[in-house]
Design a protein around this motif. Structure first.
Motif, PDB file in Angstrom:
ATOM      1  N   ALA A  31       0.823  -1.208   0.000  1.00 31.77           N
ATOM      2  CA  ALA A  31       0.000   0.000   0.000  1.00 31.77           C
ATOM      3  C   ALA A  31       0.859   1.260   0.000  1.00 31.77           C
ATOM      4  CB  ALA A  31      -0.918  -0.005   1.215  1.00 31.77           C
ATOM      5  N   LYS A  32       0.687   2.063  -1.024  1.00 34.70           N
ATOM      6  CA  LYS A  32       1.367   3.371  -1.099  1.00 34.70           C
ATOM      7  C   LYS A  32       1.098   4.202   0.153  1.00 34.70           C
ATOM      8  CE  LYS A  32      -0.924   6.859  -3.556  1.00 34.70           C
ATOM      9  NZ  LYS A  32      -1.147   7.996  -2.658  1.00 34.70           N
ATOM     10  N   ASN A  33      -0.169   4.199   0.576  1.00 31.97           N
ATOM     11  CA  ASN A  33      -0.544   5.102   1.667  1.00 31.97           C
ATOM     12  C   ASN A  33      -0.102   4.617   3.044  1.00 31.97           C
ATOM     13  OD1 ASN A  33      -1.538   6.760  -0.253  1.00 31.97           O
ATOM     14  ND2 ASN A  33      -3.696   6.260   0.087  1.00 31.97           N
ATOM     15  N   ALA A  34       0.462   3.407   3.097  1.00 32.81           N
ATOM     16  CA  ALA A  34       1.124   2.972   4.330  1.00 32.81           C
ATOM     17  C   ALA A  34       2.636   3.143   4.168  1.00 32.81           C
ATOM     18  CB  ALA A  34       0.780   1.517   4.646  1.00 32.81           C
ATOM     19  N   PRO A 131      -9.687  21.213  -2.399  1.00 33.03           N
ATOM     20  CA  PRO A 131      -8.684  22.065  -1.756  1.00 33.03           C
ATOM     21  C   PRO A 131      -7.719  21.311  -0.825  1.00 33.03           C
ATOM     22  CG  PRO A 131     -10.951  22.774  -1.199  1.00 33.03           C
ATOM     23  CD  PRO A 131     -11.062  21.561  -2.047  1.00 33.03           C
ATOM     24  N   ARG A 132      -8.137  20.259  -0.172  1.00 33.73           N
ATOM     25  CA  ARG A 132      -7.301  19.435   0.711  1.00 33.73           C
ATOM     26  C   ARG A 132      -6.450  20.265   1.674  1.00 33.73           C
ATOM     27  NH1 ARG A 132      -4.815  14.302  -2.180  1.00 33.73           N
ATOM     28  NH2 ARG A 132      -4.921  13.503  -0.076  1.00 33.73           N
ATOM     29  N   PRO A 133      -7.084  20.956   2.580  1.00 35.50           N
ATOM     30  CA  PRO A 133      -6.334  21.787   3.532  1.00 35.50           C
ATOM     31  C   PRO A 133      -5.532  20.954   4.529  1.00 35.50           C
ATOM     32  CG  PRO A 133      -8.672  21.740   4.093  1.00 35.50           C
ATOM     33  CD  PRO A 133      -8.524  20.972   2.813  1.00 35.50           C
ATOM     34  N   VAL A 134      -4.648  21.611   5.288  1.00 40.34           N
ATOM     35  CA  VAL A 134      -3.852  20.907   6.306  1.00 40.34           C
ATOM     36  C   VAL A 134      -4.042  21.567   7.678  1.00 40.34           C
ATOM     37  CG1 VAL A 134      -2.106  19.881   4.790  1.00 40.34           C
ATOM     38  CG2 VAL A 134      -1.803  22.230   5.595  1.00 40.34           C
ATOM     39  N   ASP A 135      -5.178  22.240   7.836  1.00 43.56           N
ATOM     40  CA  ASP A 135      -5.420  22.948   9.106  1.00 43.56           C
ATOM     41  C   ASP A 135      -5.404  22.007  10.316  1.00 43.56           C
ATOM     42  OD1 ASP A 135      -7.687  21.912   7.855  1.00 43.56           O
ATOM     43  OD2 ASP A 135      -9.078  23.339   8.754  1.00 43.56           O
ATOM     44  N   PHE A 136      -5.921  20.782  10.182  1.00 43.49           N
ATOM     45  CA  PHE A 136      -5.926  19.863  11.330  1.00 43.49           C
ATOM     46  C   PHE A 136      -4.491  19.509  11.738  1.00 43.49           C
ATOM     47  CE2 PHE A 136      -9.948  17.690   9.335  1.00 43.49           C
ATOM     48  CZ  PHE A 136     -10.672  18.870   9.484  1.00 43.49           C
ATOM     49  N   HIS A 137      -3.644  19.325  10.731  1.00 44.72           N
ATOM     50  CA  HIS A 137      -2.240  18.975  11.004  1.00 44.72           C
ATOM     51  C   HIS A 137      -1.574  20.098  11.797  1.00 44.72           C
ATOM     52  CE1 HIS A 137      -1.846  15.830   7.686  1.00 44.72           C
ATOM     53  NE2 HIS A 137      -2.977  16.413   7.372  1.00 44.72           N
ATOM     54  N   ILE A 138      -1.767  21.313  11.292  1.00 48.29           N
ATOM     55  CA  ILE A 138      -1.087  22.462  11.891  1.00 48.29           C
ATOM     56  C   ILE A 138      -1.581  22.705  13.312  1.00 48.29           C
ATOM     57  CG2 ILE A 138      -0.751  24.981  11.652  1.00 48.29           C
ATOM     58  CD1 ILE A 138       0.830  23.169   9.638  1.00 48.29           C
ATOM     59  N   TYR A 171     -12.576  16.013  12.215  1.00 46.85           N
ATOM     60  CA  TYR A 171     -12.979  14.969  11.260  1.00 46.85           C
ATOM     61  C   TYR A 171     -11.871  13.911  11.321  1.00 46.85           C
ATOM     62  CZ  TYR A 171     -14.431  12.816   6.850  1.00 46.85           C
ATOM     63  OH  TYR A 171     -14.872  11.930   5.913  1.00 46.85           O
ATOM     64  N   PRO A 172     -12.220  12.629  11.181  1.00 49.51           N
ATOM     65  CA  PRO A 172     -11.165  11.601  11.317  1.00 49.51           C
ATOM     66  C   PRO A 172     -10.210  11.559  10.127  1.00 49.51           C
ATOM     67  CG  PRO A 172     -13.374  10.608  11.336  1.00 49.51           C
ATOM     68  CD  PRO A 172     -13.561  12.054  11.013  1.00 49.51           C
ATOM     69  N   SER A 173      -9.421  12.578   9.989  1.00 45.29           N
ATOM     70  CA  SER A 173      -8.475  12.696   8.874  1.00 45.29           C
ATOM     71  C   SER A 173      -7.356  11.662   9.023  1.00 45.29           C
ATOM     72  CB  SER A 173      -7.879  14.106   8.881  1.00 45.29           C
ATOM     73  OG  SER A 173      -6.591  14.121   8.336  1.00 45.29           O
ATOM     74  N   VAL A 174      -7.106  10.954   7.928  1.00 44.73           N
ATOM     75  CA  VAL A 174      -6.047   9.941   7.916  1.00 44.73           C
ATOM     76  C   VAL A 174      -4.685  10.602   8.148  1.00 44.73           C
ATOM     77  CG1 VAL A 174      -4.843   8.287   6.404  1.00 44.73           C
ATOM     78  CG2 VAL A 174      -7.346   8.383   6.418  1.00 44.73           C
ATOM     79  N   THR A 336     -18.828  11.494   0.733  1.00 43.86           N
ATOM     80  CA  THR A 336     -18.829  12.316   1.959  1.00 43.86           C
ATOM     81  C   THR A 336     -17.424  12.633   2.482  1.00 43.86           C
ATOM     82  OG1 THR A 336     -18.865  10.566   3.646  1.00 43.86           O
ATOM     83  CG2 THR A 336     -20.989  11.131   2.650  1.00 43.86           C
ATOM     84  N   VAL A 337     -16.392  12.139   1.794  1.00 36.71           N
ATOM     85  CA  VAL A 337     -15.027  12.392   2.292  1.00 36.71           C
ATOM     86  C   VAL A 337     -14.421  13.636   1.629  1.00 36.71           C
ATOM     87  CG1 VAL A 337     -12.712  11.432   2.587  1.00 36.71           C
ATOM     88  CG2 VAL A 337     -14.719   9.949   2.806  1.00 36.71           C
ATOM     89  N   TYR A 338     -14.538  13.707   0.320  1.00 32.09           N
ATOM     90  CA  TYR A 338     -14.007  14.871  -0.410  1.00 32.09           C
ATOM     91  C   TYR A 338     -15.150  15.637  -1.070  1.00 32.09           C
ATOM     92  CZ  TYR A 338      -9.313  12.930   0.018  1.00 32.09           C
ATOM     93  OH  TYR A 338      -8.133  12.455   0.500  1.00 32.09           O
ATOM     94  N   GLU A 339     -15.010  16.942  -1.104  1.00 31.51           N
ATOM     95  CA  GLU A 339     -16.060  17.777  -1.679  1.00 31.51           C
ATOM     96  C   GLU A 339     -16.063  17.736  -3.201  1.00 31.51           C
ATOM     97  OE1 GLU A 339     -13.140  18.497  -0.333  1.00 31.51           O
ATOM     98  OE2 GLU A 339     -13.037  20.620   0.160  1.00 31.51           O
ATOM     99  N   ARG A 368     -20.457  16.799   5.703  1.00 28.20           N
ATOM    100  CA  ARG A 368     -19.935  18.159   5.927  1.00 28.20           C
ATOM    101  C   ARG A 368     -20.242  19.092   4.768  1.00 28.20           C
ATOM    102  NH1 ARG A 368     -14.120  17.284   5.823  1.00 28.20           N
ATOM    103  NH2 ARG A 368     -14.759  15.523   4.543  1.00 28.20           N
ATOM    104  N   PHE A 369     -20.648  18.525   3.635  1.00 26.76           N
ATOM    105  CA  PHE A 369     -20.817  19.360   2.450  1.00 26.76           C
ATOM    106  C   PHE A 369     -22.273  19.766   2.222  1.00 26.76           C
ATOM    107  CE2 PHE A 369     -17.383  16.174   1.465  1.00 26.76           C
ATOM    108  CZ  PHE A 369     -16.388  16.953   2.034  1.00 26.76           C
ATOM    109  N   SER A 370     -23.139  19.389   3.178  1.00 30.12           N
ATOM    110  CA  SER A 370     -24.557  19.706   3.059  1.00 30.12           C
ATOM    111  C   SER A 370     -24.770  21.223   3.017  1.00 30.12           C
ATOM    112  CB  SER A 370     -25.275  19.090   4.265  1.00 30.12           C
ATOM    113  OG  SER A 370     -26.523  19.673   4.422  1.00 30.12           O
TER     114      SER A 370
END
Ligand code: EPU
Length: 444
Positions: A31-34, A131-138, A171-174, A336-339, A368-370
């Protein structure tokens, strides 16, 4: 921005003549993402780490290149076997060229802070899926004690000391979960993550870190607790197999009325996928070394939603949507994961698929996109006759779905932007060929 130059060659076009039943066996890669996150985690120790089942793909090359710039030594010691040694890191900065390629720079912050007390990385990119922000990371790194400045599209981060804290993710961001776990392993004290992601790739990263000496508990209700330790040691670990690739070949098998043994597909990691596959009319048999996928003929429509693990993952959505273009009747997908993950539908429509996008939530799950202007639901009307044409790939997962569409289309499809596919899938051309696809590659 640096160009993606995967596998050191410039393959730019695949030509596929559709209409063949695809049959045979393929072996899924790691898996690339691992694997990419585990390469990053190896920077937490000065001792040698060994990773097995690492896919030979563009995203791994780029990740290794970035680590090399920091002073990493690595070598491939066998098929998918990678040795990484980070005893003498010499830089805390990732050059700006690496913006917009993948999500890895932001994950490098934790290890660099532990090694240098400071880090500079460009704002990350990745596939063009919103947009894929990184606000949770920061925000999480700030909660652990880092100070963060954003200047000229670079994050400049300092931390004299990192300390555990309670972090509740919106949000449970990976990626944010992984970032916190990686950073918290060597922070002083205990970090508790609430609303954490629990994808198999996250658990695989935790397993590797545990082998390195970390103390990490995965509790119920999306709670992960990391007790910081003073140092980590080198370790060996085998990367889990790629459940996205496995599901993509499963969709290919059903849609071409084929018969594909996907070696290394893991039932545990694909439970929800397999339920939907069965509901739509795909058939499978779980075997000792993988899952055998085939089709019973007619496909039936379904209404479904993507969501975080253990639900139907967003990266399975695109190949599955191609399958739904071949089902008799109306199917609904609520993303429901990406807008913005239906960008690929335009090309499918040009090939003859009937897909209508909506900015409403066409599903049961709160999303979240409702009420916002994001086209994140779609209705697919099947069965459509797809016609081969020139196709341009917008992102990695869309790329595989176009290969599937081309494999069932009438006539020839010319697929451009193959670099996107090769970023994430190992030897995809060879695997299609081995299944009997009429596929040619044209080098630019
Ligand atoms: N989000 C925020 N702020 C953040 C982080 C995330 O708003 O700081 C939002 C995102 O915009 C998105 C949602 O949260 O709407 C989920 O994003 P997440 O952080 O979970 O995604 P990621 O870590 O950036 C990884 C995979 C993706 C996969 C997602 C979801 C990697 C390198 N990428 O992305 O994989 O779709 O998790 O499972 O691990 C791919 O491989 O092609 C791919 C896109």
């Amino acid at each position: 921005m640096r160009e993606i130059n995967s596998q050191n060659r410039r393959v730019s076009i695949y030509k596929i003549t559709g209409g063949k039943k695809l049959q045979g066996a393929v072996k899924v890669a790691g898996a690339k993402n691992a694997a990419t996150k585990e390469i990053v985690a190896s920077l937490l120790t000065r001792e040698k780490c060994r990773l097995g089942n690492v896919p030979r793909i563009g995203d791994i090359e780029v990740t290794l290149e970035m680590c090399k710039l920091l002073g990493s030594n690595y070598s491939w010691t066998g098929d998918g076997a990678l040795e990484i040694e980070n005893s003498a890191l010499s830089s805390f900065e990732i050059p700006f060229d690496y913006t917009g390629i993948n999500r890895i720079p932001i994950l490098l912050l934790g290890p660099l802070l532990h090694r240098f007390g400071k880090a500079v990385v460009p704002v990350p990119g990745g596939c063009r899926i919103g947009p894929r922000p990184v606000d949770f990371h920061i925000q999480a790194l700030q909660r652990l004690g880092a100070s963060v400045e954003l200047k000229d599209e670079k994050f400049i981060v300092h931390a004299r000391k990192l300390s555990g804290n309670l972090i509740e993710l919106p949000y449970p961001s990976v990626g944010a979960t992984e970032n916190i776990i990686i950073t918290a392993t060597l922070a002083e004290g205990t970090t508790t993550i609430k609303n954490a992601a629990v994808e198999p790739e996250v658990i695989d990263l935790i397993s590797f870190l545990q082998s390195m000496g970390a103390i990490i508990y995965v509790d119920v209700d999306r709670k992960i607790v990391v007790e910081g330790v003073k140092e980590l040691n080198g370790a060996a670990h085998r990367v889990i197999n790629d459940r996205i690739e496995a599901a993509s070949f499963a969709s290919l098998a059903a849609v071409t009325e084929g018969d594909v043994m996907v070696e290394g597909a893991s039932q545990d990691h694909m439970l929800t996928f397999l339920n939907y596959y069965r509901k739509v009319g795909g058939r499978f048999r779980v075997e000792e070394d993988g899952i055998h996928f085939f089709s019973a003929g007619t496909l039936t429509p379904v209404a479904m939603e993507t969501d975080v693990h253990p639900w139907f993952m967003t990266d399975w959505q695109q190949p599955f949507a191609v399958m739904l273009t071949q089902a008799d009747g109306l199917s609904v997908i609520h993303e429901t994961v990406y807008e913005n993950r239906f960008g690929y539908a335009e090309e499918l429509k040009r090939m003859g698929a009937e897909i209508q996008l909506y900015n409403y939530c066409l599903g049961n799950k709160p999303c979240r996109f409702s009420g916002r202007d994001y086209k994140h639901s779609c209705v697919i009307k099947g069965k459509s006759l797809l016609k081969g044409r020139e196709i341009r790939i917008p992102d990695l997962r869309a790329g595989f779905s176009y290969l599937i569409a081309a494999a069932i289309a009438e006539g020839v499809s010319e697929i451009h932007g193959v670099e996107y596919i090769e970023r994430g899938y190992e030897n995809i051309f060879g695997k299609f060929k081995a299944l009997g696809a009429d596929i040619e590659v044209c080098e630019k």
